[in-house]
Design a protein around this motif. Structure first.
Motif, PDB file in Angstrom:
ATOM      1  N   ARG A 159      16.562   7.917  61.389  1.00 34.65           N
ATOM      2  CA  ARG A 159      17.708   8.236  62.506  1.00 34.65           C
ATOM      3  C   ARG A 159      18.590   7.064  62.664  1.00 34.65           C
ATOM      4  N   ASP A 176      22.082   6.124  64.842  1.00 34.98           N
ATOM      5  CA  ASP A 176      22.917   6.448  66.049  1.00 34.98           C
ATOM      6  C   ASP A 176      24.305   6.727  65.301  1.00 34.98           C
ATOM      7  N   LYS A 177      24.894   7.659  65.989  1.00 30.83           N
ATOM      8  CA  LYS A 177      26.264   8.341  65.610  1.00 30.83           C
ATOM      9  C   LYS A 177      26.391   8.909  64.042  1.00 30.83           C
ATOM     10  N   ASN A 195      22.282   1.083  64.821  1.00 32.41           N
ATOM     11  CA  ASN A 195      21.193   1.331  65.644  1.00 32.41           C
ATOM     12  C   ASN A 195      20.384   2.148  65.009  1.00 32.41           C
TER      13      ASN A 195
END
Length: 748
Positions: free
Chosen positions: A54, A56-57, A74
């Motif tokens: 995963r 971020d964004k 991240n």
């Protein structure tokens, strides 16, 4: 702009090179990311989707094997969401996977087993009839079970990118997809399995297969991984000196696998290294000494054989010490060749000693003006001048690292060769296809003035413009690797060894050499003081030389009738070997000796790295290491050669006596895996002198010989059968059996 980026992984700050793959950054920092299709140095595939993370964004999970790290990224690699997603992918993979782990050779070393164990019980959503596809042989060496395949495509990319063979591909589509040789099709009865792999049979696809889809034929069903002992040792075939794990069960050979990613060869092995070592368990191995009586070789005790040999050598050396010759071999360990040289010099006092070899690398090292490159350094080369040699066929690891430099770093490869080698045809940016035996003209063009180029171009049968371009590339290079093939000989070889210093006088730059020595210990045999003078000594058999102690060579098989005729002229011949070879059959005494797998010692490879040979099994019968036979013979002759009782003690003497080996110990080799010897560099001679020598060499070029326009066939060197290959069952069945059947039919 910075070359590094800062990112967070699982809440922790990291810094990584810009553009590096996320999965590589994770793995290098001990962050576990499960995967099947990712493999170092292969192009990203994103096929298995086990490496999901995963970021971020990003609105959905991403495959970390295809995402490059970016500033401020991240990343989360562990969460319930990711665990469920990976578990779903495992469920999909297992949908058609057979439950045959108890009979799969990969069981216990299977990445799929490990992955399922890590993720727990899968969902088992796919309750459909399994698409059963029976196993079949892709070649005499490789078997394929499509149902076990996880579609990671490591094998295809290894074959295409690393090996440059392109033998494997995806066949059919969807649930019917299989991995197989190009050309595979369907006939009325289903899949046409008549096609076989047209490749180098290296088995590297088997090595990197994460499951039991691709398997080596010679080791199937012979042992479970946990029943097998694996010993790290060094290959006994070509000069590259690959590290390998020799698998044995009890006292029998099972298989060879590559060591891991840490040896000089990473996980690479060639067909000979992987499938050509089973000769060590061949029942035809000699187990007892033999003496010729009434024209026949009869088994005797060691005491009798040693006493008989000692008396013969003393009797013949009494008239002239040089009448006894001692020949070692580039196949033997450093410890064996060192002891042989001591026996010749101190024990017998003869000047007739050396080794049976067909290249004069001692000339090269006597004139060396730049360091030798390791295979890891070759991978990073930017400019490569390759004169002679066929690395693909005869030095597969060297060929692989040269291809790597071209593929990964866009290295400028300039090839000079009289043969149309594969590397010249496919990787070279400039290929000078020269007249056979005209390497001297090309080397001379790098020393002579430009006015001489037309004459030299005519000798080598190339265009003047080609020589001008070669000179321009070599002279203007910022760094240079010079690869030297075994057909470069004499003054040409000596001049080539001086080229680095001559170039550096014009412009200082990093220059290194890579000599393509033929055998596993060619370098070591030279270092131990055995000159490659066997052929010149052979011409004195029957005249100045009346007796010969020959160890580890079969010149009758290798060089034919000249040696056979010469050996018949001797009054006494003693041979130390593993098999009753064509040469051993002519001997008066034959000593049975250990194979590389039955003794401790060292080999020195073509990058001058010393590596350990380690005992994996005990020799059958009464076999002994070569150095031990020589020590026993010296004792029987009542001569002191400073004999030592173990290989480690002999190596201490080597390190004390031979400057290049100073400071090298078994303990250091164990820690560092491979240690380079210290080669003393010489100063360059005057260019005028070198040009005079090269003109003399050029005067011997036969200009009536035309270019050899035939492409080097795949397997010309790799599939060449010598004594050890003939005694390895899978190699014998693949390359010798048909010839023997045909010969038997003709004779009948």
């Amino acid at each position: 702009m910075s070359d590094t980026v800062k990112l967070k992984i699982n809440g922790k700050d990291y810094e990584a090179p810009k553009g590096k793959l996320l999965i590589e950054v994770c793995l290098e920092n001990d962050i576990h990311v499960p995967n099947f299709c990712y493999y170092p140095d292969l192009t990203p595939q994103a096929a298995c989707r086990m490496c999901l993370v995963r970021i971020d964004k990003m609105h959905k999970l991403a495959t970390s094997c295809t995402i490059e790290v970016g500033e401020g990224m991240n990343v989360t690699t562990e969460s319930e969401e990711l665990h469920d997603a990976r578990k779903g992918m495992l469920d999909f993979i297992l949908g058609n996977h057979p439950l045959d782990c108890p009979v799969c050779d990969k069981g216990g070393q299977c990445e799929l087993q490990d992955m399922v164990f890590e993720h727990g019980t899968v969902y088992a959503h796919y309750n459909v009839k399994k698409n059963n596809t029976p196993e079949w042989r892709l070649s005499p060496f490789i078997a394929y079970d499509p149902q076990r395949c996880v579609r990671c495509y490591r094998c295809i990319r290894e074959c295409t990118e690393v090996m440059d063979v392109n033998a494997l591909g995806k066949i059919f589509r969807g649930t019917h997809e299989v991995i197989g040789p190009y050309g595979l099709g369907m006939d009325k009865e289903g899949m046409d399995k008549g096609y076989s792999l047209d490749c180098e049979q290296c088995g590297n696809c088997v090595e990197i297969c994460p499951v039991g889809a691709l398997l080596s034929v010679d080791s199937r069903f012979r042992s479970r991984p946990w029943d097998m002992k694996e010993t790290v040792t060094t290959c006994t075939h070509c000069g590259d000196g690959c590290q390998m794990r020799l698998g044995t069960r009890g006292n029998n050979y099972v298989r060879v696998a590559s060591k891991d990613m840490t040896g000089v060869n990473g996980e690479f092995l060639c067909v000979k290294g992987r499938y050509g070592c089973s000769f060590i368990s061949n029942p035809e191995r000699l187990t007892k000494p033999m003496i010729r009586r009434n024209g026949q070789l009869e088994e005797v005790s060691w005491e009798e054989a040693l006493k008989f040999t000692a008396e013969k050598l003393k009797e013949i050396s009494a008239s002239s010490k040089d009448a006894v010759a001692v020949l070692g071999s580039p196949r033997l360990t450093n410890e064996a060749n060192f002891t042989l040289r001591r026996f010749a010099e101190k024990g017998i006092g003869t000047r007739s000693f050396g080794q049976v070899a067909d290249a004069d690398w001692h000339q090269f090292f006597a004139h060396l003006t730049a360091p030798i490159a390791t295979h890891q350094e070759v991978k990073k080369a930017k400019n490569i001048l390759m004169i002679g040699g066929d690395a693909t066929e005869n030095h597969p690891l060297s060929g692989m690292v040269i291809r790597y430099a071209v593929r990964k770093h866009n290295a400028r490869l300039m090839v000079v060769n009289s043969r149309r080698t594969k590397i010249a045809r496919r990787q070279a940016k400039q290929f000078l296809h020269i007249r056979p035996n005209s390497e001297a003209a090309i080397v001379a063009s790098l020393f002579e003035s430009e006015t001489e180029l037309p004459r030299l171009a005519e000798l080598a049968k190339v265009k003047v413009e080609q020589l001008q371009k070669l000179r321009e590339q070599v002279f203007n290079s910022e760094e240079l690797l010079i690869v030297v093939g075994p057909e470069v000989r004499g003054a040409t070889l000596a001049a080539l060894a001086q080229l680095a210093e001559v170039l550096n006088k014009q412009k200082e730059r990093p220059i290194k050499y890579l000599p393509l020595a033929t055998y596993n210990n060619t370098m070591g045999a030279i270092d131990m003081g055995l000159a490659p003078n066997g052929h010149s000594l052979m011409r004195a058999f029957g005249s100045q030389i009346q007796a010969l102690y020959l160890a580890g060579s079969n010149p009758v098989e290798q060089y034919g009738t000249d040696w056979q005729i010469a050996l018949k002229k001797l009054k006494f011949l003693a041979v130390a070997d593993m098999f009753l070879t064509e040469t051993a059959q002519m001997a008066d005494v034959v000593f049975p000796v250990n194979s590389f797998a039955e003794q401790d010692g060292t080999f020195t490879n073509n990058t001058t790295q010393v590596q350990r040979v380690q005992r994996a099994i005990e020799g059958e019968g009464q076999v002994r290491p070569d150095w031990m036979v020589i020590n026993a013979l010296a004792r029987e002759m009542r001569v002191d050669i400073g004999a030592k009782g173990s290989s480690v003690s002999i190596f201490r003497d080597i390190a004390a006596e031979i400057a290049d080996y100073k400071g090298i110990t078994y303990e250091r080799i164990k820690k560092e895996s491979a240690i380079k010897t210290t080669k003393i560099l010489t100063k360059a001679r005057e260019v005028v002198e070198l040009c005079e020598d090269l003109r003399s060499e050029c005067s011997r070029i036969d200009t009536s010989i035309d270019l050899n326009r035939t492409n080097v066939a795949q397997g010309e060197g790799l599939f060449r059968i010598g004594t050890m290959m003939r005694k390895s069952p899978v190699m014998h069945d693949a390359f010798v059996k048909d010839e023997e059947v045909q010969a038997a039919t003709v004779n009948a």
